[in-house]
Design an enzyme around this catalytic site. Structure first.
Site, PDB file in Angstrom:
ATOM      1  N   SER A  99       0.838  -1.204   0.000  1.00  0.00           N
ATOM      2  CA  SER A  99       0.000   0.000   0.000  1.00  0.00           C
ATOM      3  C   SER A  99       0.870   1.250   0.000  1.00  0.00           C
ATOM      4  O   SER A  99       1.949   1.257   0.623  1.00  0.00           O
ATOM      5  CB  SER A  99      -0.890   0.019   1.238  1.00  0.00           C
ATOM      6  N   TYR A 131      -3.067  -0.989   9.890  1.00  0.00           N
ATOM      7  CA  TYR A 131      -3.076  -1.477   8.502  1.00  0.00           C
ATOM      8  C   TYR A 131      -1.778  -1.062   7.804  1.00  0.00           C
ATOM      9  O   TYR A 131      -1.123  -1.876   7.149  1.00  0.00           O
ATOM     10  CB  TYR A 131      -4.296  -0.901   7.777  1.00  0.00           C
TER      11      TYR A 131
HETATM   12  P1  NAP Z   1     -11.387  -6.070  -1.359  1.00  0.00           P
HETATM   13  O1  NAP Z   1     -12.151  -5.589  -2.527  1.00  0.00           O
HETATM   14  O2  NAP Z   1     -11.888  -5.800   0.007  1.00  0.00           O
HETATM   15  O3  NAP Z   1     -11.160  -7.664  -1.534  1.00  0.00           O
HETATM   16  C1  NAP Z   1     -10.442  -8.359  -0.560  1.00  0.00           C
HETATM   17  C2  NAP Z   1     -10.161  -9.768  -1.033  1.00  0.00           C
HETATM   18  O4  NAP Z   1      -9.396 -10.424  -0.015  1.00  0.00           O
HETATM   19  C3  NAP Z   1     -11.415 -10.596  -1.236  1.00  0.00           C
HETATM   20  O5  NAP Z   1     -11.189 -11.507  -2.283  1.00  0.00           O
HETATM   21  C4  NAP Z   1     -11.565 -11.331   0.097  1.00  0.00           C
HETATM   22  O6  NAP Z   1     -12.248 -12.591  -0.015  1.00  0.00           O
HETATM   23  C5  NAP Z   1     -10.115 -11.569   0.462  1.00  0.00           C
HETATM   24  N1  NAP Z   1      -9.962 -11.663   1.916  1.00  0.00           N
HETATM   25  C6  NAP Z   1     -10.115 -10.671   2.827  1.00  0.00           C
HETATM   26  N2  NAP Z   1      -9.940 -11.143   4.069  1.00  0.00           N
HETATM   27  C7  NAP Z   1      -9.661 -12.456   3.942  1.00  0.00           C
HETATM   28  C8  NAP Z   1      -9.404 -13.511   4.870  1.00  0.00           C
HETATM   29  N3  NAP Z   1      -9.387 -13.294   6.202  1.00  0.00           N
HETATM   30  N4  NAP Z   1      -9.183 -14.742   4.388  1.00  0.00           N
HETATM   31  C9  NAP Z   1      -9.202 -14.971   3.064  1.00  0.00           C
HETATM   32  N5  NAP Z   1      -9.453 -14.034   2.134  1.00  0.00           N
HETATM   33  C10 NAP Z   1      -9.682 -12.796   2.576  1.00  0.00           C
HETATM   34  O7  NAP Z   1      -9.888  -5.516  -1.372  1.00  0.00           O
HETATM   35  P2  NAP Z   1      -9.073  -4.714  -2.510  1.00  0.00           P
HETATM   36  O8  NAP Z   1      -9.347  -3.285  -2.364  1.00  0.00           O
HETATM   37  O9  NAP Z   1      -9.231  -5.381  -3.810  1.00  0.00           O
HETATM   38  O10 NAP Z   1      -7.586  -4.951  -1.955  1.00  0.00           O
HETATM   39  C11 NAP Z   1      -6.708  -5.898  -2.507  1.00  0.00           C
HETATM   40  C12 NAP Z   1      -5.308  -5.627  -1.993  1.00  0.00           C
HETATM   41  O11 NAP Z   1      -4.915  -4.291  -2.340  1.00  0.00           O
HETATM   42  C13 NAP Z   1      -5.169  -5.701  -0.460  1.00  0.00           C
HETATM   43  O12 NAP Z   1      -3.917  -6.247  -0.130  1.00  0.00           O
HETATM   44  C14 NAP Z   1      -5.213  -4.247  -0.042  1.00  0.00           C
HETATM   45  O13 NAP Z   1      -4.581  -4.028   1.196  1.00  0.00           O
HETATM   46  C15 NAP Z   1      -4.473  -3.596  -1.186  1.00  0.00           C
HETATM   47  N6  NAP Z   1      -4.754  -2.163  -1.329  1.00  0.00           N
HETATM   48  C16 NAP Z   1      -5.999  -1.736  -1.656  1.00  0.00           C
HETATM   49  C17 NAP Z   1      -6.241  -0.380  -1.789  1.00  0.00           C
HETATM   50  C18 NAP Z   1      -7.588   0.166  -2.163  1.00  0.00           C
HETATM   51  O14 NAP Z   1      -7.751   1.405  -2.154  1.00  0.00           O
HETATM   52  N7  NAP Z   1      -8.557  -0.640  -2.514  1.00  0.00           N
HETATM   53  C19 NAP Z   1      -5.198   0.531  -1.564  1.00  0.00           C
HETATM   54  C20 NAP Z   1      -3.939   0.052  -1.231  1.00  0.00           C
HETATM   55  C21 NAP Z   1      -3.728  -1.309  -1.122  1.00  0.00           C
HETATM   56  P3  NAP Z   1     -13.880 -12.679   0.118  1.00  0.00           P
HETATM   57  O15 NAP Z   1     -14.430 -12.065  -1.138  1.00  0.00           O
HETATM   58  O16 NAP Z   1     -14.144 -14.123   0.200  1.00  0.00           O
HETATM   59  O17 NAP Z   1     -14.253 -11.894   1.322  1.00  0.00           O
END
Ligand code: NAP
Length: 254
Positions: free
Chosen positions: A147, A160
């Site tokens: 991130s 986080y």
């Molecule tokens: P998201 O839409 O919330 O999706 C999260 C994914 O992780 C889902 O597939 C979820 O599975 C899975 N997951 C969450 N908790 C879990 C657990 N305890 N066990 C197994 N699977 C789990 O997240 P996103 O925004 O795409 O983020 C993806 C990555 O990018 C993460 O590492 C996040 O920290 C990073 N990131 C995101 C942002 C942003 O602005 N979105 C910014 C910086 C970094 P289920 O669908 O089954 O719940």
């Protein structure tokens, strides 16, 4: 022939958001992609459907991370999925994407929140890689989704941010450890990307505009913006890059 023809990839958290788009992108390049999810089986199946409709190959596997036995469950299901397709347990690309966020300033953080975020974002990821290295092929790829909060102070989600800081340190050390096997290890650091993770932070048009203004391009990132970078890191074209944390924030808060 795509750049990843003949390769096998495991993408954690590929049921939704960035992980789904990464999985689709890798599949478009010809990789067989294992779609890992936590609890949302429907969404994972939808990712598989989307990939198959575009002519790619994928299968889904569920395993909640951050609970006892998580890594063993994940690999048992991953390897069963591969065996079902007549493949052994070897694979080429590991994308560590699954994570949870947690909005809490230092005064609001509880020991429970602290432990949960580290259990899922850091501890599970660490042991997932440790176990994965038994079957990850020489010349393979480990790509960690970090991130921009590791570069830009973000006290609104202090724990986080710390979990992702640990991930960056892990990336650096692991890259050196695995150099002899020709495996590259890199992190990709998104800024705000339009996914479920931050939906509550952009509930109003004003709040969304405020987040968009972090980037020099004046918009929120889209999952495809991140997936293209991951696809490059997964390909042979990135072979001379390792141990790096690549900013993927659209020039947020330079
Ligand atoms: P998201 O839409 O919330 O999706 C999260 C994914 O992780 C889902 O597939 C979820 O599975 C899975 N997951 C969450 N908790 C879990 C657990 N305890 N066990 C197994 N699977 C789990 O997240 P996103 O925004 O795409 O983020 C993806 C990555 O990018 C993460 O590492 C996040 O920290 C990073 N990131 C995101 C942002 C942003 O602005 N979105 C910014 C910086 C970094 P289920 O669908 O089954 O719940």
């Amino acid at each position: 022939m795509g750049t990843l023809a003949g390769k096998t990839a495991l993408v954690t958290g590929a049921s939704r958001g960035i992980g789904r788009e990464v999985a689709r992108r890798l599949a478009r390049e010809g990789a067989l992609v294992a779609i890992h999810y936590g609890g949302n089986e429907e969404a994972a199946k939808e990712t598989v459907d989307l990939i198959e409709r575009q002519g790619g190959r994928a299968f889904s596997l569920g395993a909640e991370l951050g609970v006892p036995g998580d890594v063993e469950t994940l690999y048992a299901r991953f390897e069963a999925g591969l065996a079902g397709l007549g493949q052994g347990p070897e694979f080429d690309i590991l994308v560590n994407n699954a994570a949870v966020s947690g909005s809490a300033r230092i005064s609001e953080v509880t020991p429970e929140l602290f432990d949960r975020l580290f259990a899922i974002n850091t501890r599970a990821l660490f042991f997932l890689v440790q176990r994965g290295l038994k079957c990850l092929c020489d010349g393979g790829r480990v790509i960690n989704i970090s991130s921009a909060a590791t570069r830009i102070a973000y006290p609104e989600s202090i724990v986080y941010s710390m979990t992702k800081g640990a991930l960056n340190t892990f990336t650096l050390a692991l890259a050196k450890e695995l150099g002899g096997r020709g495996i590259t290890v890199n992190a990709v650091s998104p800024g705000f990307v339009e996914t479920d993770m931050n939906a509550s932070k952009r509930a109003s048009p004003e709040a969304a505009a405020e987040l968009a203004a972090w980037s020099v391009f004046g918009r929120l990132g889209q999952p495809a913006d991140i997936a293209d970078i991951v696809a490059f890191l997964a390909s042979d074209a990135s072979r001379w890059i390792t141990g790096q944390c690549i900013d993927a924030s659209g020039g947020s808060r330079f």
